[in-house]
Design a protein around this motif. Structure first.
Motif, PDB file in Angstrom:
ATOM      1  N   ILE A  53       0.810  -1.218   0.000  1.00 51.07           N
ATOM      2  CA  ILE A  53       0.000   0.000   0.000  1.00 51.07           C
ATOM      3  C   ILE A  53       0.846   1.272   0.000  1.00 51.07           C
ATOM      4  N   ASP A  54       2.079   1.191   0.482  1.00 54.77           N
ATOM      5  CA  ASP A  54       2.947   2.376   0.458  1.00 54.77           C
ATOM      6  C   ASP A  54       3.397   2.718  -0.960  1.00 54.77           C
ATOM      7  N   ASP A  55       3.205   1.799  -1.895  1.00 53.02           N
ATOM      8  CA  ASP A  55       3.548   2.036  -3.303  1.00 53.02           C
ATOM      9  C   ASP A  55       2.337   2.463  -4.117  1.00 53.02           C
ATOM     10  N   ILE A  56       1.338   3.024  -3.455  1.00 48.80           N
ATOM     11  CA  ILE A  56       0.078   3.343  -4.127  1.00 48.80           C
ATOM     12  C   ILE A  56       0.280   4.281  -5.320  1.00 48.80           C
ATOM     13  N   GLU A  57       1.214   5.225  -5.209  1.00 46.57           N
ATOM     14  CA  GLU A  57       1.439   6.147  -6.314  1.00 46.57           C
ATOM     15  C   GLU A  57       1.971   5.411  -7.536  1.00 46.57           C
ATOM     16  N   ARG A  58       2.908   4.497  -7.317  1.00 43.28           N
ATOM     17  CA  ARG A  58       3.443   3.721  -8.433  1.00 43.28           C
ATOM     18  C   ARG A  58       2.380   2.801  -9.023  1.00 43.28           C
ATOM     19  N   ILE A  59       1.504   2.280  -8.180  1.00 47.92           N
ATOM     20  CA  ILE A  59       0.407   1.442  -8.668  1.00 47.92           C
ATOM     21  C   ILE A  59      -0.484   2.247  -9.610  1.00 47.92           C
ATOM     22  N   ILE A  60      -0.836   3.453  -9.195  1.00 48.53           N
ATOM     23  CA  ILE A  60      -1.690   4.302 -10.031  1.00 48.53           C
ATOM     24  C   ILE A  60      -0.970   4.672 -11.325  1.00 48.53           C
ATOM     25  N   GLU A  61       0.300   4.991 -11.228  1.00 48.22           N
ATOM     26  CA  GLU A  61       1.074   5.331 -12.427  1.00 48.22           C
ATOM     27  C   GLU A  61       1.112   4.166 -13.412  1.00 48.22           C
ATOM     28  N   LEU A  62       1.275   2.935 -12.894  1.00 49.95           N
ATOM     29  CA  LEU A  62       1.263   1.757 -13.765  1.00 49.95           C
ATOM     30  C   LEU A  62      -0.093   1.604 -14.445  1.00 49.95           C
ATOM     31  N   CYS A  63      -1.149   1.823 -13.708  1.00 48.88           N
ATOM     32  CA  CYS A  63      -2.488   1.717 -14.284  1.00 48.88           C
ATOM     33  C   CYS A  63      -2.680   2.714 -15.427  1.00 48.88           C
ATOM     34  N   LEU A  64      -2.152   3.913 -15.259  1.00 47.69           N
ATOM     35  CA  LEU A  64      -2.263   4.920 -16.316  1.00 47.69           C
ATOM     36  C   LEU A  64      -1.406   4.550 -17.518  1.00 47.69           C
ATOM     37  N   GLU A  65      -0.229   3.960 -17.254  1.00 49.15           N
ATOM     38  CA  GLU A  65       0.617   3.491 -18.352  1.00 49.15           C
ATOM     39  C   GLU A  65      -0.097   2.416 -19.170  1.00 49.15           C
ATOM     40  N   LEU A  66      -0.917   1.625 -18.492  1.00 49.78           N
ATOM     41  CA  LEU A  66      -1.659   0.552 -19.162  1.00 49.78           C
ATOM     42  C   LEU A  66      -2.984   1.056 -19.745  1.00 49.78           C
ATOM     43  N   GLU A  67      -3.214   2.352 -19.656  1.00 46.63           N
ATOM     44  CA  GLU A  67      -4.420   2.991 -20.200  1.00 46.63           C
ATOM     45  C   GLU A  67      -5.691   2.428 -19.572  1.00 46.63           C
ATOM     46  N   ALA A  68      -5.639   2.286 -18.255  1.00 50.55           N
ATOM     47  CA  ALA A  68      -6.787   1.726 -17.539  1.00 50.55           C
ATOM     48  C   ALA A  68      -7.978   2.676 -17.591  1.00 50.55           C
ATOM     49  N   ASP A  69      -9.162   2.092 -17.719  1.00 53.02           N
ATOM     50  CA  ASP A  69     -10.400   2.860 -17.662  1.00 53.02           C
ATOM     51  C   ASP A  69     -10.976   2.853 -16.238  1.00 53.02           C
ATOM     52  N   PHE A  70     -10.870   1.716 -15.584  1.00 56.09           N
ATOM     53  CA  PHE A  70     -11.339   1.576 -14.205  1.00 56.09           C
ATOM     54  C   PHE A  70     -10.268   0.853 -13.395  1.00 56.09           C
ATOM     55  N   VAL A  71     -10.013   1.351 -12.192  1.00 53.65           N
ATOM     56  CA  VAL A  71      -9.026   0.724 -11.312  1.00 53.65           C
ATOM     57  C   VAL A  71      -9.648   0.553  -9.934  1.00 53.65           C
ATOM     58  N   GLU A  72      -9.661  -0.680  -9.445  1.00 51.86           N
ATOM     59  CA  GLU A  72     -10.128  -0.945  -8.089  1.00 51.86           C
ATOM     60  C   GLU A  72      -8.909  -1.138  -7.193  1.00 51.86           C
ATOM     61  N   LEU A  73      -8.720  -0.209  -6.272  1.00 52.98           N
ATOM     62  CA  LEU A  73      -7.665  -0.292  -5.269  1.00 52.98           C
ATOM     63  C   LEU A  73      -8.341  -0.787  -4.002  1.00 52.98           C
TER      64      LEU A  73
END
Length: 371
Positions: free
Chosen positions: A158-178
């Motif tokens: 969970i401390d890597d939440i920013e990197r998780i979100i950045e990866l999702c954007l790199e993958l062109e995610a439409d919906f992300v469930e954290l």
């Protein structure tokens, strides 16, 4: 009289190539009965559709291990369901994605364990999992599906939440469930090593909200959904929108459940091999056991929020107190709320390390089952 089940979850199998320590499958999954056949699953779909079910999720375990998945998708699509495949991506290929699309699959959700390759593979129990997930997420997007990603968060990622979100954007995610880990099955067994601290959770939610504002300002299509663990709430959630209200789960062996964790309860649930879904949904003891509020104990019976939460989660109440009728200990009014406070303190003071987590696998399942 309850309304129809609108959402059908088909847990096609408990088999899975991964070993995630937060898996919500039963601890003794290797001891469960034979999986339903293709024809039996299709009959389940037919009966549920007749009752009014509109959405069908294919889940597991890992549903991709079922060789009849394309046939099941095609049958469900022919009945008019909106269909959703919930997968780790392990066992997926571009050819299978194209096959599923031709069969009429509407939606694919791919799960990740972490944004860091080493941690993802450690949690998954596979040295190739992360690379496969990345490739399949991109392939799903390339085939025209909405990009829907799921990250189960806990104290070790969970401390890597920013990197998780950045990866999702790199993958062109439409919906992300954290989705912060909810403690059933293997996750409950490993709670002392998975529950984040309050500070970790607040930081992750703050960062997620900052990203939401940034994406909204950019008119970016990606939607971030942040799910907090019950353990940091003062009021419980309503189980699946209310016990036996909207959600119908069919386990691999045909057991019908009002939620995917209910098998752990000391309740005899019906099986589709023996009863029609109409009987199961409207008349069976298991589905009527905690419907409505007549069964509620105090303080729930007198609570002005009982129509909102129905006393909370029955599985959580049973796991924490041994009494499935107890007020969910998440509730600040519960006599057992101290159990939740103790769990929070353990997360602060004496958490277990990553190396102490028990991973989901058949051997562990058999050992735990033997006691």
């Amino acid at each position: 009289m309850p309304g129809p089940p609108l959402w059908l979850l088909a847990e096609l199998t408990y088999r899975c190539p991964l070993q995630c320590p937060y898996c919500s499958n039963p601890l003794d999954f290797s001891r469960h009965g034979e999986e339903l056949s293709t024809a039996q699953w299709i009959e389940v779909f037919r009966q549920a559709r007749e009752l009014g079910a509109a959405q069908l999720g294919f889940s597991g375990g890992e549903p991709l291990v079922r060789q009849d998945l394309t046939e099941l998708i095609r049958a469900a699509r022919g009945m008019g369901y909106y269909t959703n495949l919930i997968t780790s991506g392990i066992g997926l290929s571009e050819a299978r994605i194209a096959e599923f699309a031709a069969a009429g699959l509407d939606h694919i959700q791919v799960s990740f364990q972490a944004a860091d390759e080493e941690l993802n593979n450690l949690l998954a129990g596979s040295s190739k999992a992360f690379a496969q997930k990345l490739a399949m997420a991109r392939a799903v997007k390339a085939h025209g599906y909405p990009m829907v990603l799921n990250f189960v968060t806990h104290r070790h990622n969970i401390d890597d939440i920013e990197r998780i979100i950045e990866l999702c954007l790199e993958l062109e995610a439409d919906f992300v469930e954290l989705a912060t880990c909810q403690f059933y099955g293997w996750a409950e067994l490993n709670r002392a090593g998975l529950l984040p601290t309050k500070a970790q959770l607040e930081r992750a939610e703050r960062i997620t909200n900052q990203w939401r504002e940034k994406l909204a300002a950019q008119k970016h299509p990606c939607k971030l959904i942040f799910v907090t663990p019950d353990y940091y709430e003062e009021r419980p959630k309503a189980c699946m929108g209310g016990w036996g209200s909207l959600f119908l789960d069919i386990a691999p062996d045909g057991t019908a459940l009002p939620c995917h964790s209910a098998k752990l309860l000391p309740v005899q649930f019906p099986n589709v091999r023996e009863h029609s879904l109409k009987h199961i949904w409207f008349d069976s003891f298991g589905f009527n056991r905690y419907r409505g509020d007549d069964w509620l104990p105090e303080p729930c019976r007198s609570c002005d929020e009982k129509d909102r939460d129905f006393g909370g989660c029955r599985c959580q109440a049973f796991l924490l107190t041994g009494d499935a009728e107890a007020t969910d200990p998440v509730c600040g009014k519960s006599a057992h709320h101290g159990l939740i406070l103790d769990a929070r303190r353990q997360a602060e003071e004496a958490p277990k390390g990553l190396d102490e987590l028990v991973q989901r696998n058949v051997r562990a399942s058999q050992i735990i089952c033997k006691g």
